[in-house]
Design a protein around this motif. Sequence first.
Motif, PDB file in Angstrom:
ATOM      1  N   ASN A   1      49.775  38.692  32.183  1.00 21.85           N
ATOM      2  CA  ASN A   1      49.247  39.751  31.326  1.00 21.85           C
ATOM      3  C   ASN A   1      49.332  41.146  31.920  1.00 21.85           C
ATOM      4  OD1 ASN A   1      47.461  37.085  30.896  1.00 21.85           O
ATOM      5  ND2 ASN A   1      47.696  38.158  28.960  1.00 21.85           N
ATOM      6  N   ASP A   2      49.152  42.122  31.023  1.00 24.27           N
ATOM      7  CA  ASP A   2      49.071  43.538  31.371  1.00 24.27           C
ATOM      8  C   ASP A   2      47.655  44.037  31.099  1.00 24.27           C
ATOM      9  OD1 ASP A   2      51.861  43.442  31.716  1.00 24.27           O
ATOM     10  OD2 ASP A   2      52.246  44.128  29.669  1.00 24.27           O
ATOM     11  N   GLY A   3      47.173  44.928  31.950  1.00 28.03           N
ATOM     12  CA  GLY A   3      45.866  45.515  31.695  1.00 28.03           C
ATOM     13  C   GLY A   3      45.326  46.232  32.915  1.00 28.03           C
ATOM     14  N   ALA A   4      44.259  46.989  32.715  1.00 27.59           N
ATOM     15  CA  ALA A   4      43.619  47.743  33.796  1.00 27.59           C
ATOM     16  C   ALA A   4      42.116  47.735  33.582  1.00 27.59           C
ATOM     17  CB  ALA A   4      44.135  49.177  33.848  1.00 27.59           C
ATOM     18  N   CYS A   5      41.382  47.916  34.673  1.00 24.26           N
ATOM     19  CA  CYS A   5      39.924  47.907  34.606  1.00 24.26           C
ATOM     20  C   CYS A   5      39.370  48.679  35.794  1.00 24.26           C
ATOM     21  CB  CYS A   5      39.416  46.468  34.641  1.00 24.26           C
ATOM     22  SG  CYS A   5      37.616  46.311  34.520  1.00 24.26           S
TER      23      CYS A   5
ATOM     24  N   PRO B   1      45.484  39.760  34.128  1.00 26.41           N
ATOM     25  CA  PRO B   1      46.294  40.844  34.707  1.00 26.41           C
ATOM     26  C   PRO B   1      45.924  40.989  36.187  1.00 26.41           C
ATOM     27  CG  PRO B   1      44.480  41.762  33.451  1.00 26.41           C
ATOM     28  CD  PRO B   1      44.377  40.271  33.319  1.00 26.41           C
ATOM     29  N   TYR B   2      46.683  40.342  37.042  1.00 24.98           N
ATOM     30  CA  TYR B   2      46.290  40.021  38.410  1.00 24.98           C
ATOM     31  C   TYR B   2      45.405  41.057  39.100  1.00 24.98           C
ATOM     32  CZ  TYR B   2      50.458  37.156  37.512  1.00 24.98           C
ATOM     33  OH  TYR B   2      51.396  36.327  36.953  1.00 24.98           O
ATOM     34  N   GLY B   3      45.915  42.245  39.299  1.00 28.50           N
ATOM     35  CA  GLY B   3      45.174  43.252  40.057  1.00 28.50           C
ATOM     36  C   GLY B   3      43.890  43.696  39.393  1.00 28.50           C
ATOM     37  N   ALA B   4      43.805  43.545  38.072  1.00 25.96           N
ATOM     38  CA  ALA B   4      42.634  44.017  37.327  1.00 25.96           C
ATOM     39  C   ALA B   4      41.568  42.950  37.142  1.00 25.96           C
ATOM     40  CB  ALA B   4      43.070  44.540  35.958  1.00 25.96           C
ATOM     41  N   SER B   5      41.919  41.684  37.324  1.00 29.31           N
ATOM     42  CA  SER B   5      41.029  40.597  36.922  1.00 29.31           C
ATOM     43  C   SER B   5      39.691  40.599  37.657  1.00 29.31           C
ATOM     44  CB  SER B   5      41.724  39.254  37.117  1.00 29.31           C
ATOM     45  OG  SER B   5      42.777  39.107  36.196  1.00 29.31           O
ATOM     46  N   GLY B   6      39.705  40.893  38.948  1.00 32.89           N
ATOM     47  CA  GLY B   6      38.452  40.928  39.698  1.00 32.89           C
ATOM     48  C   GLY B   6      37.513  42.009  39.214  1.00 32.89           C
TER      49      GLY B   6
END
Length: 372
Positions: free
Chosen positions: A221-225, A320-325
Amino acid sequence: MNKAVIVEAKRTPIGRKDGMLKQFGADELLSPLLKHAARMSQNKLDDVIIGNVVGPGGNVARLAALEAELPISIPGLTLDRQCSAGLDAIRLACCLIQAGAGNGYIAGGVESTSTSPFQSRARFSPDKIGDPDMGAAAENVASKYGITRKLQDEYTLLSYERSIHAFKHSLFSQEILAVNEYNQDEEFLKERNIEKLVRRARPVFNKENGTVTAANSCGINDGACVALVMEEGLAMEMGLQPVLRYLDSVVCGVHPDYPGIGPVPAIQQLLNRNNLTIAEIDLVELNEPFAAKVVACSKALSIPYSKLNVHGGALAIGHPYGASGAMLITRLFYEVQRRNNCNYVLAAIGSGGGIGLAVLFEVICKKKQRLS
């Protein structure tokens, strides 16, 4: 010691790889979130700390901060601890505030798998120790800890049921900052018979006697948080309402063949160090790359499903790997404001190479008027 608090948390909608967000690079996904958080902080920021796993490389945090027109004096730091990166970015910001190194940080993560220049994953571990793909590693966990296909599928259906319920009741809309016209997670744009998909899915990583399928695994997935992390006294002076107060965290290593079990020793150490039991933790957010991992950790730690991922997670929404945490903390940030009975919550994640990370928070805002 200074106290670090979370005063805001937002994410983008989550898109599938090559889906609705495919035209947005990592910096483009991230910059609207940075603008929003910077406005709240009145630009009283020391740094932007962002987790990123699959590129594009370089210092994405700095690039996005400049794209968002944050003050040039804010430098930007990008870190990679695989799927733990977004959670570790927030953890690092909290620790820096505790140490007196700064008073305000935007921290979180981003991933644009659709625009990543990397065609294959990085090495997690030397071959002589073991370097399985994450799906194969999930099979390892399922086999070693006795997590059957039935248990995995049951948890998967529960996660979908909870996520769909939260979506239909607009709970996720409180978390999301729209990206252009996109304001909903892509997984919920189509009605699907989830139970049929889960039941009929075939093993992917071990064809003969495997239990891990495409259905009881997350998507790509794609995404940011991001979260706005501030020193508590400064936040109060500025009229911002702290919601979660950082208490402690643990990061540890486990065998790279079993990365999914990483949260277990991290959570155990964290509870022991703070003289707490799992019964005293009101909510737990645990990343869901594979149902096998969640079920194994829940069993090992005796976490009842009633307090675990109460609105579902990555199995339904995406990973979205980097954002998931960072999304784990965002979920806690909003959920505790809907409840009057939360005192302690924690977020935990396991990642490639055999890493477990757990972060403990005290709830200091039981309920906010805008969520009541």
